[in-house]
Design an enzyme around this catalytic site. Structure first.
Site, PDB file in Angstrom:
ATOM      1  N   LYS A  88       0.846  -1.179   0.000  1.00 13.42           N
ATOM      2  CA  LYS A  88       0.000   0.000   0.000  1.00 13.42           C
ATOM      3  C   LYS A  88       0.892   1.242   0.000  1.00 13.42           C
ATOM      4  CE  LYS A  88      -3.753   1.888   2.899  1.00 13.42           C
ATOM      5  NZ  LYS A  88      -4.478   1.676   4.190  1.00 13.42           N
ATOM      6  N   SER A  90      -9.175   1.493   3.115  1.00 11.90           N
ATOM      7  CA  SER A  90      -8.298   2.311   2.317  1.00 11.90           C
ATOM      8  C   SER A  90      -7.228   1.523   1.552  1.00 11.90           C
ATOM      9  CB  SER A  90      -7.611   3.355   3.196  1.00 11.90           C
ATOM     10  OG  SER A  90      -6.810   2.756   4.199  1.00 11.90           O
ATOM     11  N   SER A 103      -9.465  -0.963   7.153  1.00  8.03           N
ATOM     12  CA  SER A 103      -8.818  -0.690   5.869  1.00  8.03           C
ATOM     13  C   SER A 103      -8.092  -1.854   5.210  1.00  8.03           C
ATOM     14  CB  SER A 103      -7.844   0.479   6.015  1.00  8.03           C
ATOM     15  OG  SER A 103      -8.547   1.675   6.237  1.00  8.03           O
TER      16      SER A 103
END
Length: 575
Positions: free
Chosen positions: A136, A220, A244
């Site tokens: 990420k 996210s 997330s």
């Protein structure tokens, strides 16, 4: 003060072009293919595979453990594996807009080094030798940007106090992964601010769900979920402060592990409002297999991360806990007659926003599978999660969005429209209110723990884990994510959780219940947003929850649950 070399729109466009420019010409799709992709509902499986060679498909279709085993046995090379995943990730990004950073050249150089080491030493560097691991875009990789979705961070690592250090800082977990033999090759998309259950920002726009492009990939860590759904990665690293890693896993039909925050190092990882550590964000993992989650947790903990990060609790990987729980069931998930069956609670609803039909069916599938396998399943009715939701959200907004606006001001970019209401600039929370909320959170944790302990009163056996929704819907229609409470409550208590895929939304099975009476205005919005035709094919996952620092336990329970679920699916066509 705003610093603008040129407009934020121009900088974003230049960044997009730069990223695409790092894709080798032979891996680029032509306009006709891109046009077909936009009209395609499902980009996974046959659609993306048409752009790959048979040998590449054979590699990217394997899971993390299979790949590392093959490299260790000498039947696959790191270069072959890395090339296959770089190419697949490149195509996935062109189809689905899921990458922020591409460093394929760096990855292939690393793979050649690993192959040379293996040829000379006849052994691997570590348990992740040659395995591509995606990240990420919060994790620093030397030589590459970390934008975290902010235009003002383009061209540097976020959080660098001295410009001379730009592109030189690495996150601790990045160093750990490299020491274990991993190949790092790309960083995945995320939403502006991180605090959003979808994936949208002003740099790349929106990342949709590859299984059904009518739906969101979640957030996210949404780019991670989308990339893995397209088999551009088998194992990725994300973060979770309100769901997330769990939300993208559930929305994309993959697995995820959310540890207790102090289990894995967050040192030198970019974050939103990093000074808020009452309820910390945690590093988590996403994988196309349960085995991948165990592999990365065991591997990372073998580096003793607490030696370099004092925030990490010194708990090594506990094989004995895994063995203890796995010993309570047969390989197919069936409870052993001579042993103690699992006792699982099911949270059917948090009574704030009720689950839509696909999630209700998914919960029933898991409950029925576990009962068929001889395990105990009971209703889970904890203290109202409304309290946890309210307290946790207050901490996420405690600074009045000052950190977010400081980053926006670096380029002059605006908040994306979805976030304007929640993150407009306002006075931060006062100290006394902050402290009072802390006490409320601690009291809720104690009440929840007391309830958990009380589950032993009827039969002398305490609940081992809880089955609950990740969200009140399958992969959500963009703009219609109204309730984060199912994940936020677990973050407030810092519990361990694993997400497993269960099924997919089916317009013929998941029909609208016309008799449903909404619980409140928010529940009404969620219920009215459900459309069986639009949701058809959207992945349905659930989370399995254990208490703090019970990562090995919940992983082992997840393995039993998945085995029992697979057995039931093979034996019955009911679901």
């Amino acid at each position: 003060m705003r610093i603008q070399r040129n407009s934020w729109e121009t900088r974003a466009a230049e960044k997009r072009a730069s990223t695409l420019g790092k894709i080798p010409p032979e891996w680029r799709l032509d306009p006709a293919d891109l046009g077909r992709a936009k009209k395609q509902r499902d980009l996974t499986g046959p659609f993306i595979q048409q752009f790959l060679e048979p040998g590449e498909i054979a590699i990217v279709s394997r899971d993390s453990v299979e790949i590392t085993d093959a490299i260790r046995e000498g039947t696959l090379t790191a270069v072959a594996v890395t090339t296959a995943f770089c190419k697949t990730a490149a195509i996935a990004h062109q189809l689905g807009n899921c990458l922020h950073e591409i460093f394929f050249d760096q990855a292939l150089e690393r793979a050649r080094h690993l192959d040379a080491y293996y040829a000379a030493e006849k052994t691997t560097i570590g348990p992740l030798h040659g395995l591509p691991v995606s990240l990420k875009d919060q994790f620093h990789v030397r030589g590459n940007d970390t934008t975290m979705g902010y235009i003002g961070w383009i061209g540097s690592n976020v959080g660098i106090k001295h410009p001379s250090q730009a592109h030189e800082v690495e996150s601790q977990i990045t160093k750990e992964l490299l020491s274990l033999g991993a190949v790092l090759y790309c960083k995945t998309s995320l939403p502006q601010t991180l605090l959003f259950g979808e994936t949208k920002n002003n740099i790349i726009g929106q990342t949709l769900n590859p299984n059904n492009q009518n739906l969101s990939c979640g957030g996210s860590s949404g780019g991670e979920g989308a990339l893995q759904a397209l088999h551009g990665s088998t194992l990725g690293v994300g973060t979770d402060i309100a769901g997330s890693v769990r939300i993208p896993a559930a929305f994309n039909g993959i697995f995820a592990l959310k540890p207790t925050p102090e289990r894995v190092s967050y040192r030198e990882v970019a974050n939103t409002n990093p000074g808020q550590n009452t309820y910390r964000s945690t590093i988590g993992f996403l994988s196309t297999s349960l085995g991948g989650l165990e592999l990365i947790l065991r591997s990372v903990l073998s580096t003793k991360p607490w030696l370099n990060d004092p925030a990490v609790v010194p708990i090594p990987f506990r094989h004995e806990i895994v063995d203890e729980y796995l010993s309570r069931a047969e390989p197919d998930g069936t409870a052993k007659p001579s042993g103690s069956p699992l006792k699982l609670g099911v949270l059917w609803t948090d009574s704030i926003v009720g689950p839509q039909p696909p999630i209700i069916r998914g919960l029933h599938m898991v409950a029925v599978a576990m009962r068929r396998a001889g395990h105990k399943v009971v209703n889970w009715e904890p203290p109202s999660q409304l309290t946890a939701d309210r307290v946790h959200l207050a901490f996420l907004k405690a600074d009045g969005a000052h950190d977010i606006h400081a980053q926006l001001d670096l380029s002059g970019e605006p908040l994306i429209p979805d976030l304007e209401e929640n993150f407009h600039l306002r006075p931060p929370l006062g100290l006394l209110e902050y402290q009072d909320l802390t006490l409320q959170g601690l009291e809720y944790e104690a009440q929840y723990s007391d309830y958990w302990n009380s589950t032993a009163e009827d039969d002398g056996q305490i609940v081992d884990a809880v089955i609950m929704p990740v969200a009140p819907h399958a992969a959500v229609i963009p703009g219609k994510y109204y309730h984060n409470g199912y994940t936020e409550a677990i973050n407030l208590m810092n519990y361990s959780a694993v997400v497993i895929p269960v099924t997919k939304a089916d317009k013929n099975l998941d029909t609208v219940d016309e008799s449903y009476q909404p619980l409140n205005a928010k529940d009404k919005l969620n219920w009215e947003a459900y459309d069986p035709a639009i949701y058809h094919g959207g992945p349905v996952g659930v989370q399995l929850v254990a208490r703090q620092f019970e990562e090995e336990k919940i992983w082992a329970i997840a393995k039993i649950v998945v085995a029992a679920l697979d057995k039931m699916k093979a034996e019955t066509a009911v679901y």
